[in-house]
Design a protein around this motif. Sequence first.
Motif, PDB file in Angstrom:
ATOM      1  N   THR A  31     -10.992   7.396   2.707  1.00 46.41           N
ATOM      2  CA  THR A  31     -10.478   6.090   2.301  1.00 46.41           C
ATOM      3  C   THR A  31     -11.638   5.173   1.927  1.00 46.41           C
ATOM      4  O   THR A  31     -12.810   5.549   2.040  1.00 46.41           O
ATOM      5  N   MET A  32     -11.280   3.952   1.561  1.00 42.82           N
ATOM      6  CA  MET A  32     -12.308   2.963   1.261  1.00 42.82           C
ATOM      7  C   MET A  32     -13.156   2.693   2.504  1.00 42.82           C
ATOM      8  O   MET A  32     -14.341   2.402   2.392  1.00 42.82           O
ATOM      9  N   GLY A  33     -12.574   2.815   3.672  1.00 45.09           N
ATOM     10  CA  GLY A  33     -13.311   2.607   4.913  1.00 45.09           C
ATOM     11  C   GLY A  33     -14.376   3.664   5.144  1.00 45.09           C
ATOM     12  O   GLY A  33     -15.442   3.364   5.675  1.00 45.09           O
ATOM     13  N   SER A  34     -14.105   4.904   4.757  1.00 42.64           N
ATOM     14  CA  SER A  34     -15.099   5.962   4.952  1.00 42.64           C
ATOM     15  C   SER A  34     -16.110   6.001   3.812  1.00 42.64           C
ATOM     16  O   SER A  34     -17.184   6.576   3.953  1.00 42.64           O
ATOM     17  N   LEU A  35     -15.783   5.364   2.702  1.00 51.78           N
ATOM     18  CA  LEU A  35     -16.709   5.316   1.566  1.00 51.78           C
ATOM     19  C   LEU A  35     -17.913   4.452   1.906  1.00 51.78           C
ATOM     20  O   LEU A  35     -19.051   4.786   1.611  1.00 51.78           O
ATOM     21  N   ASN A  36     -17.644   3.317   2.517  1.00 50.21           N
ATOM     22  CA  ASN A  36     -18.703   2.379   2.885  1.00 50.21           C
ATOM     23  C   ASN A  36     -18.165   1.562   4.052  1.00 50.21           C
ATOM     24  O   ASN A  36     -17.141   0.907   3.924  1.00 50.21           O
ATOM     25  N   GLY A  77       0.910   3.821  -5.506  1.00 50.60           N
ATOM     26  CA  GLY A  77       0.703   4.451  -6.807  1.00 50.60           C
ATOM     27  C   GLY A  77      -0.629   5.172  -6.857  1.00 50.60           C
ATOM     28  O   GLY A  77      -1.398   5.159  -5.892  1.00 50.60           O
ATOM     29  N   GLN A  78      -0.873   5.810  -7.990  1.00 46.52           N
ATOM     30  CA  GLN A  78      -2.139   6.496  -8.173  1.00 46.52           C
ATOM     31  C   GLN A  78      -2.616   6.326  -9.600  1.00 46.52           C
ATOM     32  O   GLN A  78      -1.815   6.214 -10.538  1.00 46.52           O
ATOM     33  N   PHE A  79      -3.926   6.259  -9.744  1.00 47.41           N
ATOM     34  CA  PHE A  79      -4.568   6.258 -11.054  1.00 47.41           C
ATOM     35  C   PHE A  79      -5.157   7.642 -11.278  1.00 47.41           C
ATOM     36  O   PHE A  79      -5.425   8.386 -10.324  1.00 47.41           O
ATOM     37  N   VAL A  80      -5.396   7.975 -12.539  1.00 46.89           N
ATOM     38  CA  VAL A  80      -6.060   9.229 -12.876  1.00 46.89           C
ATOM     39  C   VAL A  80      -7.384   9.294 -12.121  1.00 46.89           C
ATOM     40  O   VAL A  80      -8.094   8.291 -12.002  1.00 46.89           O
ATOM     41  N   GLY A  81      -7.698  10.446 -11.606  1.00 50.50           N
ATOM     42  CA  GLY A  81      -8.928  10.610 -10.861  1.00 50.50           C
ATOM     43  C   GLY A  81      -8.722  10.574  -9.362  1.00 50.50           C
ATOM     44  O   GLY A  81      -9.655  10.392  -8.604  1.00 50.50           O
ATOM     45  N   ARG A  82      -7.464  10.715  -8.904  1.00 49.50           N
ATOM     46  CA  ARG A  82      -7.124  10.817  -7.487  1.00 49.50           C
ATOM     47  C   ARG A  82      -7.276   9.502  -6.728  1.00 49.50           C
ATOM     48  O   ARG A  82      -7.558   9.482  -5.546  1.00 49.50           O
ATOM     49  N   VAL A  83      -7.090   8.379  -7.415  1.00 49.13           N
ATOM     50  CA  VAL A  83      -7.175   7.064  -6.791  1.00 49.13           C
ATOM     51  C   VAL A  83      -5.794   6.663  -6.277  1.00 49.13           C
ATOM     52  O   VAL A  83      -4.837   6.627  -7.040  1.00 49.13           O
ATOM     53  N   LEU A  84      -5.730   6.353  -4.992  1.00 45.23           N
ATOM     54  CA  LEU A  84      -4.475   5.956  -4.341  1.00 45.23           C
ATOM     55  C   LEU A  84      -4.541   4.468  -4.025  1.00 45.23           C
ATOM     56  O   LEU A  84      -5.562   3.971  -3.552  1.00 45.23           O
ATOM     57  N   TRP A  85      -3.431   3.773  -4.283  1.00 39.85           N
ATOM     58  CA  TRP A  85      -3.414   2.322  -4.067  1.00 39.85           C
ATOM     59  C   TRP A  85      -2.039   1.834  -3.669  1.00 39.85           C
ATOM     60  O   TRP A  85      -1.053   2.517  -3.861  1.00 39.85           O
ATOM     61  N   CYS A 125      -4.224  -2.803  -4.296  1.00 42.83           N
ATOM     62  CA  CYS A 125      -5.189  -2.742  -3.202  1.00 42.83           C
ATOM     63  C   CYS A 125      -5.542  -1.261  -3.029  1.00 42.83           C
ATOM     64  O   CYS A 125      -4.689  -0.460  -2.608  1.00 42.83           O
ATOM     65  N   THR A 126      -6.757  -0.902  -3.386  1.00 45.70           N
ATOM     66  CA  THR A 126      -7.169   0.501  -3.345  1.00 45.70           C
ATOM     67  C   THR A 126      -7.236   0.995  -1.900  1.00 45.70           C
ATOM     68  O   THR A 126      -7.789   0.340  -1.030  1.00 45.70           O
ATOM     69  N   VAL A 127      -6.672   2.184  -1.691  1.00 47.01           N
ATOM     70  CA  VAL A 127      -6.697   2.840  -0.385  1.00 47.01           C
ATOM     71  C   VAL A 127      -7.762   3.930  -0.386  1.00 47.01           C
ATOM     72  O   VAL A 127      -8.544   4.063   0.559  1.00 47.01           O
ATOM     73  N   SER A 128      -7.816   4.731  -1.464  1.00 46.93           N
ATOM     74  CA  SER A 128      -8.781   5.831  -1.557  1.00 46.93           C
ATOM     75  C   SER A 128      -9.159   6.054  -3.015  1.00 46.93           C
ATOM     76  O   SER A 128      -8.317   5.926  -3.912  1.00 46.93           O
ATOM     77  N   LEU A 129     -10.411   6.419  -3.220  1.00 45.25           N
ATOM     78  CA  LEU A 129     -10.887   6.731  -4.573  1.00 45.25           C
ATOM     79  C   LEU A 129     -10.866   8.220  -4.867  1.00 45.25           C
ATOM     80  O   LEU A 129     -11.114   8.626  -5.990  1.00 45.25           O
ATOM     81  N   ARG A 130     -10.597   9.040  -3.832  1.00 50.43           N
ATOM     82  CA  ARG A 130     -10.706  10.483  -4.046  1.00 50.43           C
ATOM     83  C   ARG A 130      -9.805  11.291  -3.105  1.00 50.43           C
ATOM     84  O   ARG A 130     -10.278  12.053  -2.287  1.00 50.43           O
ATOM     85  N   VAL A 131      -8.524  11.133  -3.248  1.00 49.42           N
ATOM     86  CA  VAL A 131      -7.581  11.898  -2.433  1.00 49.42           C
ATOM     87  C   VAL A 131      -7.586  13.348  -2.931  1.00 49.42           C
ATOM     88  O   VAL A 131      -7.398  13.594  -4.123  1.00 49.42           O
ATOM     89  N   MET A 136      -2.252  14.417  -1.945  1.00 53.27           N
ATOM     90  CA  MET A 136      -1.758  13.180  -2.559  1.00 53.27           C
ATOM     91  C   MET A 136      -0.339  12.847  -2.086  1.00 53.27           C
ATOM     92  O   MET A 136      -0.069  11.704  -1.702  1.00 53.27           O
ATOM     93  N   ALA A 137       0.574  13.801  -2.099  1.00 55.73           N
ATOM     94  CA  ALA A 137       1.952  13.508  -1.675  1.00 55.73           C
ATOM     95  C   ALA A 137       2.003  13.045  -0.217  1.00 55.73           C
ATOM     96  O   ALA A 137       2.637  12.024   0.084  1.00 55.73           O
ATOM     97  N   PRO A 138       1.337  13.735   0.725  1.00 54.28           N
ATOM     98  CA  PRO A 138       1.346  13.227   2.110  1.00 54.28           C
ATOM     99  C   PRO A 138       0.684  11.849   2.234  1.00 54.28           C
ATOM    100  O   PRO A 138       1.125  11.023   3.041  1.00 54.28           O
ATOM    101  N   ALA A 139      -0.343  11.596   1.441  1.00 55.16           N
ATOM    102  CA  ALA A 139      -1.016  10.295   1.491  1.00 55.16           C
ATOM    103  C   ALA A 139      -0.085   9.189   0.996  1.00 55.16           C
ATOM    104  O   ALA A 139      -0.018   8.104   1.592  1.00 55.16           O
ATOM    105  N   ILE A 140       0.643   9.452  -0.065  1.00 59.68           N
ATOM    106  CA  ILE A 140       1.602   8.459  -0.578  1.00 59.68           C
ATOM    107  C   ILE A 140       2.695   8.214   0.457  1.00 59.68           C
ATOM    108  O   ILE A 140       3.060   7.064   0.717  1.00 59.68           O
ATOM    109  N   ARG A 141       3.198   9.281   1.077  1.00 60.52           N
ATOM    110  CA  ARG A 141       4.216   9.121   2.124  1.00 60.52           C
ATOM    111  C   ARG A 141       3.702   8.237   3.252  1.00 60.52           C
ATOM    112  O   ARG A 141       4.399   7.349   3.742  1.00 60.52           O
ATOM    113  N   ARG A 142       2.462   8.469   3.679  1.00 64.54           N
ATOM    114  CA  ARG A 142       1.871   7.675   4.764  1.00 64.54           C
ATOM    115  C   ARG A 142       1.788   6.204   4.349  1.00 64.54           C
ATOM    116  O   ARG A 142       2.094   5.307   5.131  1.00 64.54           O
TER     117      ARG A 142
END
Length: 170
Positions: A31-36, A77-85, A125-131, A136-142
């Motif tokens: 997640t963004m928390g583990s990125l920095n 939602g998600q953007f191309v490149g495995r970005v979850l928000w 609000c970005t959650v992860s840049l690299r799911v 991805m499906a379990p992350a969206i469910r969460r």
Amino acid sequence: MVAALELYLDTDTTRRLKTLWRALEAEGIPTMGSLNERHRPHVSLAAARTLPLEAVAGALDGMAVGRGLTLDMDFAGQFVGRVLWLGIVPTAALLNHHQDVHDRLVKAGVEVWDQYAPGRWVPHCTVSLRVPNPMMAPAIRRCLEMLPLKAHVTGAALTDHANDISHPLS
């Protein structure tokens, strides 16, 4: 290097989003928390390779950037490149504020990436840049389990996390 104009959220929303980050990380989803470790939940109004501090601060002088905005996070939602928000309802107040910020930046000669321009910007609000793709499906469910969220903007800053820069704007 990436610089951004970030809106920060109230304490309760920030706590809930960090709880989401920890739950996803426990499932192996970065997640963004583990990125920095200095990342905090936020909504970016503008981003670019660089944003000149003096020009941005001058352009936004006298403007309470983000103050008074209420943000309704109602979908994931998600953007191309495995970005979850988490998606934010694009209210007139939010879109008008974004337009005002953008107009001031343009007038000051500050360039931002096209995807942050009015009419193209997706409030999120970005959650992860690299799911990982299989996650991805379990992350969206969460994410959906903790929605809806009503957030109040409490401040803003110009940031460049790669260079450990965070300059409060309001």
